[in-house]
Design an enzyme around this catalytic site. Sequence first.
Site, PDB file in Angstrom:
ATOM      1  N   GLY A 184       5.056 131.667   8.080  1.00 52.65           N
ATOM      2  CA  GLY A 184       5.961 130.634   7.574  1.00 52.65           C
ATOM      3  C   GLY A 184       6.748 131.200   6.391  1.00 52.65           C
TER       4      GLY A 184
ATOM      5  N   ASN B 189       5.692 128.952  -0.209  1.00 45.36           N
ATOM      6  CA  ASN B 189       5.625 128.942   1.272  1.00 45.36           C
ATOM      7  C   ASN B 189       5.878 127.510   1.783  1.00 45.36           C
ATOM      8  OD1 ASN B 189       3.257 127.705   0.460  1.00 45.36           O
ATOM      9  ND2 ASN B 189       2.113 128.512   2.176  1.00 45.36           N
ATOM     10  N   PRO B 190       5.916 127.310   3.102  1.00 47.66           N
ATOM     11  CA  PRO B 190       6.305 126.000   3.647  1.00 47.66           C
ATOM     12  C   PRO B 190       5.502 124.788   3.173  1.00 47.66           C
ATOM     13  CG  PRO B 190       6.438 127.631   5.354  1.00 47.66           C
ATOM     14  CD  PRO B 190       5.824 128.329   4.181  1.00 47.66           C
ATOM     15  N   CYS B 191       4.218 124.924   3.003  1.00 53.76           N
ATOM     16  CA  CYS B 191       3.462 123.713   2.610  1.00 53.76           C
ATOM     17  C   CYS B 191       3.232 123.632   1.110  1.00 53.76           C
ATOM     18  CB  CYS B 191       2.164 123.648   3.382  1.00 53.76           C
ATOM     19  SG  CYS B 191       2.468 123.677   5.167  1.00 53.76           S
ATOM     20  N   GLY B 192       3.770 124.580   0.354  1.00 53.57           N
ATOM     21  CA  GLY B 192       3.811 124.473  -1.113  1.00 53.57           C
ATOM     22  C   GLY B 192       2.626 125.043  -1.856  1.00 53.57           C
ATOM     23  N   GLU B 193       1.578 125.476  -1.115  1.00 54.72           N
ATOM     24  CA  GLU B 193       0.370 125.907  -1.819  1.00 54.72           C
ATOM     25  C   GLU B 193       0.434 127.346  -2.318  1.00 54.72           C
ATOM     26  OE1 GLU B 193       0.632 125.356   1.358  1.00 54.72           O
ATOM     27  OE2 GLU B 193      -0.410 126.846   2.570  1.00 54.72           O
TER      28      GLU B 193
ATOM     29  N   PRO C 252      -3.423 123.733   3.696  1.00 56.34           N
ATOM     30  CA  PRO C 252      -3.664 122.490   4.463  1.00 56.34           C
ATOM     31  C   PRO C 252      -4.720 122.651   5.553  1.00 56.34           C
ATOM     32  CG  PRO C 252      -1.403 123.326   4.806  1.00 56.34           C
ATOM     33  CD  PRO C 252      -2.038 124.213   3.781  1.00 56.34           C
ATOM     34  N   THR C 253      -4.876 123.862   6.085  1.00 56.14           N
ATOM     35  CA  THR C 253      -5.817 124.154   7.185  1.00 56.14           C
ATOM     36  C   THR C 253      -5.598 123.247   8.402  1.00 56.14           C
ATOM     37  OG1 THR C 253      -7.686 122.718   6.508  1.00 56.14           O
ATOM     38  CG2 THR C 253      -7.575 124.891   5.486  1.00 56.14           C
ATOM     39  N   GLY C 254      -4.340 122.925   8.652  1.00 52.66           N
ATOM     40  CA  GLY C 254      -3.978 122.015   9.740  1.00 52.66           C
ATOM     41  C   GLY C 254      -4.622 122.382  11.070  1.00 52.66           C
ATOM     42  N   THR C 255      -4.606 123.646  11.425  1.00 48.38           N
ATOM     43  CA  THR C 255      -5.174 124.038  12.722  1.00 48.38           C
ATOM     44  C   THR C 255      -6.572 124.613  12.593  1.00 48.38           C
ATOM     45  OG1 THR C 255      -2.919 124.718  13.210  1.00 48.38           O
ATOM     46  CG2 THR C 255      -4.556 125.112  14.907  1.00 48.38           C
ATOM     47  N   ILE C 256      -6.801 125.434  11.575  1.00 47.92           N
ATOM     48  CA  ILE C 256      -8.148 126.051  11.531  1.00 47.92           C
ATOM     49  C   ILE C 256      -9.230 125.001  11.275  1.00 47.92           C
ATOM     50  CG2 ILE C 256      -7.414 128.426  11.033  1.00 47.92           C
ATOM     51  CD1 ILE C 256      -8.350 127.943   8.111  1.00 47.92           C
TER      52      ILE C 256
HETATM   53  N1  UDP Z   1       2.373 127.618   8.747  1.00 45.32           N
HETATM   54  C1  UDP Z   1       3.458 127.873   9.560  1.00 45.32           C
HETATM   55  N2  UDP Z   1       3.660 127.116  10.691  1.00 45.32           N
HETATM   56  C2  UDP Z   1       2.819 126.099  11.035  1.00 45.32           C
HETATM   57  C3  UDP Z   1       1.718 125.817  10.197  1.00 45.32           C
HETATM   58  C4  UDP Z   1       1.519 126.608   9.073  1.00 45.32           C
HETATM   59  O1  UDP Z   1       4.241 128.760   9.280  1.00 45.32           O
HETATM   60  O2  UDP Z   1       3.047 125.438  12.068  1.00 45.32           O
HETATM   61  C5  UDP Z   1       2.141 128.449   7.527  1.00 45.32           C
HETATM   62  C6  UDP Z   1       2.730 127.857   6.279  1.00 45.32           C
HETATM   63  O3  UDP Z   1       3.088 128.870   5.376  1.00 45.32           O
HETATM   64  C7  UDP Z   1       1.573 127.059   5.723  1.00 45.32           C
HETATM   65  C8  UDP Z   1       0.448 128.025   5.986  1.00 45.32           C
HETATM   66  O4  UDP Z   1       0.767 128.569   7.266  1.00 45.32           O
HETATM   67  O5  UDP Z   1       1.785 126.749   4.384  1.00 45.32           O
HETATM   68  C9  UDP Z   1      -0.923 127.456   6.014  1.00 45.32           C
HETATM   69  O6  UDP Z   1      -0.959 126.318   6.849  1.00 45.32           O
HETATM   70  P1  UDP Z   1      -2.310 125.834   7.514  1.00 45.32           P
HETATM   71  O7  UDP Z   1      -3.406 126.011   6.544  1.00 45.32           O
HETATM   72  O8  UDP Z   1      -2.100 124.469   8.066  1.00 45.32           O
HETATM   73  O9  UDP Z   1      -2.473 126.890   8.710  1.00 45.32           O
HETATM   74  P2  UDP Z   1      -3.675 127.212   9.739  1.00 45.32           P
HETATM   75  O10 UDP Z   1      -4.229 128.539   9.337  1.00 45.32           O
HETATM   76  O11 UDP Z   1      -4.655 126.095   9.727  1.00 45.32           O
HETATM   77  O12 UDP Z   1      -2.985 127.306  11.072  1.00 45.32           O
END
Ligand code: UDP
Length: 563
Positions: free
Chosen positions: A110, A262-266, A408-412
């Site tokens: 991202g 980065n995209p989610c600000g963290e 955010p760990t949206g997917t993991i």
């Molecule tokens: N990110 C991205 N695309 C997505 C989701 C996440 O590029 O669809 C990047 C973005 O920089 C975000 C970072 O991955 O801030 C971490 O996101 P997340 O923890 O949700 O990712 P995961 O490792 O869970 O997929």
Amino acid sequence: MSFSENAITVLKSRYLKKNGLGEVIETPDEMLQRVAKHIAQTEKDFDYWYEKFYEFMASLKFLPNTPTLVNAGNPLGQLSACFVLPVGDSMEEIFEAVKQTAIIHKTGGGTGFSFSRLRPKGEVVQSTKGVASGPVSFMKVFDCATESVKQGGVRRGANMGILRVDHPDIMEFIHCKEKEGEISNFNISVAITDDFLEKLANDEEYDLINPHTKKSVGKLKASLVWDEVATNAWKNGEPGLVFIDRINRLHQIKGVEIEATNPCGEQPLLPYESCNLGSINLSKFVKDGAVEWEDLKETVHTAVRFLDNVIDVNNYPIDQIKNETLKNRKIGLGIMGFADMLVDLNVAYNSQEGINIASKLMDFIQSQSHIASSDLAQKRGCFPAWEESIYKDQNILMRNATTTTIAPTGTISMIADCASGIEPYFTLAYHKQVLDGKKLKYVNERLLDRLQSSGINVEDFLEELIANGGRLKGLNVPKSLEDLNEVFVTSMDMDYTAHIDMQAAFQAYTDNAVSKTINMPNSASVDDVKQAYLYSIKKGLKGLTIYRDGSRNVQVLVSASNK
Ligand code: UDP
């Protein structure tokens, strides 16, 4: 190994290797072996570290960010989630950045940008005598490029667009996503300066500076801009705020300037820097109602070593990114499953005890991660820019300029089957429509356990719970379940101060920043949003994203990823 059914579905869709026909040719276990092998390759004692890395992923105590899981040991080899690219004020530089963005998105990374260096809309362009179209118009170019790469890439490319509050096009920027669907591959944030906050406090005007000439080209009343930002955020959650001077004041490296995250600000980063993230699953660290500190400590140390190795085995998409990343060697260790941990400790998220646990926990993780990085520095050397860092002043050797970030760990979190990041539960139960029209029922597992041992009619109760929006609050809860009311809270059961207090508790012990959504009820007013802004400044946040329930047609926050 204990991947849930949901986790396996997610893994099959994007993570497991496929052949030319699109058939999955890797098991989840083989995926973890591939990752552990790739990350342990720099170790002298390969067998030992391979086993350790494999084990802490297989037990779901730790997972690296998505690009590491997908690309480690595979041809792309790009392992980082976060990048910041500079956007210079010339056609060449702008389109070079578009190209670099496409290359990064293709690999699952991202990108964040500041568009503040671009001259404002309407200014004459010397070489052509035409007029400049301004930051917002160029953001649309990045947005279109992202849209096209989306199809072939590892996952949907995400962007962060930032504009300084003193840029002459700030008003256009604040409104640029007003129409739903516009610039949809971007999150946007206004970079708020200390000067602006001072003018706001004194109810004064502030100068708009043309970045090209560095001259003031007008003034705006600070309170007017503040009002516009809050009104738009109230309408649809954007823009967010980034307290850019505060971020730079707290930055570990001196003499350089951070413009974007980065995209989610963290993850605030310097131009061309990248960062790889990984998260510890806290739901695995409670036993008999107590935190297992020793196990957590060992996991932090292993995770820091893992993430430091990632920097060396990473395949960087662009040379400048490799150079800048290797100077500071930033890593971002974070957490997920915090809401699960609190339930297991029988503590409410929105309580003083919840805040105290957050502080104690993150203080521990941050200090252990610093010890781990310092240990690595003794063996492997400090990060090259150490001489310019705060650690030199403190006489502390460090392998990494930063060690902690809360993603955010949206997917993991779906793969680990735990609550995402540090968010409270979004809902406790809901019906999920599946493709053939059938309805599946999702229920928070911890709640289900408690319901099943309470002697009530579970099915009936769950229907009532779902009809109540998945919240216990406001429901006629049987006497035998009353004690659950307090602990099984959802994000809508607490006011914005509870969300901000929690973000602040974690931020105080995080080197980088914290991803968190400040949820507000649909009934919140623009004034409430402004109060939340002021409160976040008082509490020392580096940035803020608020979201008023129901304010977007397509709600970004899907309950499924926040269970
Ligand atoms: N990110 C991205 N695309 C997505 C989701 C996440 O590029 O669809 C990047 C973005 O920089 C975000 C970072 O991955 O801030 C971490 O996101 P997340 O923890 O949700 O990712 P995961 O490792 O869970 O997929």
